[in-house]
Design an enzyme around this catalytic site. Structure first.
Site, PDB file in Angstrom:
ATOM      1  N   ALA A  21       2.164   4.239   0.947  1.00 18.20           N
ATOM      2  CA  ALA A  21       1.128   4.226   1.988  1.00 18.20           C
ATOM      3  C   ALA A  21       0.591   5.605   2.338  1.00 18.20           C
ATOM      4  CB  ALA A  21       1.680   3.552   3.247  1.00 18.20           C
ATOM      5  N   GLY A  24      -4.755   6.626  -0.670  1.00 17.30           N
ATOM      6  CA  GLY A  24      -5.487   5.518  -1.261  1.00 17.30           C
ATOM      7  C   GLY A  24      -5.512   4.272  -0.406  1.00 17.30           C
ATOM      8  N   TYR A 163       0.089  -0.163 -18.491  1.00 10.29           N
ATOM      9  CA  TYR A 163      -0.421  -0.412 -17.139  1.00 10.29           C
ATOM     10  C   TYR A 163      -0.843  -1.871 -16.986  1.00 10.29           C
ATOM     11  CZ  TYR A 163      -3.326  -0.193 -12.938  1.00 10.29           C
ATOM     12  OH  TYR A 163      -3.856  -0.421 -11.701  1.00 10.29           O
TER      13      TYR A 163
END
Length: 291
Positions: A21, A24, A163
């Site tokens: 957190a 972004g 990814y």
């Protein structure tokens, strides 16, 4: 009418744990929830780096150390938590060079999926309401899930496919967790969402020349981080949101727009693959879920 953060009801008395957190989408999500009266625990790898960010956000925002690349850290963080309402599995890495976590996992799969899988399993008995898993439109880029070689022991590493595999796993985990919760008769919910495309720092950490040019390009086709966080906020706070729906923006090839029901790849809906991924994740992490 499209959903927007102003539709969020007062969140006073509710506690949210958000991984990654400190920047972004995680930071944007924290700002909105804290502004609605919630207590937010920012679970971040670098607590000292996250603290100034937390201090700048009005409201009850706390920082706790969590390194998803180290299962010992995941266990330590989980042991320190009491009951809370919502777990938002937000942290992630994208298209990085090959490396392994402290436990020997390929890092993108280890952090994005296995770290969150372990964390959720350790905390599920203390989650009062719901779990949010952040997937990606990139999940469609992998032609298959290499279920027999998730850890890149016997194939060439391709960072973009690694990814995509990790984000596919996030989506599949969110779905399979909901299925198992329903089967167990639990009122808890599990959501899989995607943010579309947004020019966050994920696009500046690939250690390639693209780090310098990708963010300006992404800004042209995507939407800003505060809008990309809408799907997470919707799933985390909307009482009537259907947990069997994959939520996210659906315009311009799902790169931007308001929160809507979104399509996903055939692989991500394969019941046998969902089951096998779950079993492999339990085996790799040593975390067995108890419903």
């Amino acid at each position: 009418m499209a959903w927007k953060p102003t539709d969020i009801a007062d969140q006073s008395g509710r506690t949210f744990v958000i991984t990654g957190a400190n920047g972004g989408l995680g930071a944007e999500t924290t700002k909105v929830l804290a502004g609605k009266g919630a207590t937010v625990i920012m679970a971040c790898r670098n607590a000292s780096k996250a603290q100034p960010i937390a201090d700048a956000i009005p409201g009850d925002v706390r920082v706790a150390a969590l390194d998803l690349a180290d299962l010992a850290s995941v266990r330590e963080f989980a042991a320190q938590q009491g009951e809370f309402d919502v777990l938002i599995n937000n942290a992630g890495l994208m298209n990085i060079p090959f490396s392994r976590t402290a436990d020997g996992f390929e890092t993108q799969f280890g952090v994005n999926h296995l770290g969150h899988f372990a964390l959720t399993g350790l905390l599920l008995d203390r989650v009062r309401d719901r779990v949010i898993s952040i997937a990606s439109i990139a999940h469609k880029q992998t032609p298959k899930l290499w279920i027999d070689d998730l850890n890149y022991e016997n194939r060439r590493y391709q960072r973009n496919l690694a990814y995509a595999q990790a984000k596919l796993a996030n989506l599949m985990f969110g779905r399979e967790l909901q299925r198992r919760l329903t089967e167990a008769g639990s009122a808890k919910k599990s959501y899989a969402v995607h943010p579309g495309v947004s020019a966050t720092d994920l696009f500046a950490r690939t250690e390639t020349p693209l780090d310098k040019i990708s963010k300006p390009f992404i800004k042209l086709i995507g939407h800003p981080p505060h809008k990309a966080a809408h799907s997470t906020l919707f799933a985390a706070t909307e009482p009537a949101a259907d947990p069997t729906v994959y939520w996210g923006p659906n315009r311009l090839m799902q790169s931007q727009g308001p929160v809507e029901a979104c399509p996903s790849s055939k692989i991500s809906r394969d019941p046998e693959l969902l089951r096998r991924l779950w079993e492999e994740s339990e085996r790799m992490t040593g975390i067995t879920y108890k419903f």
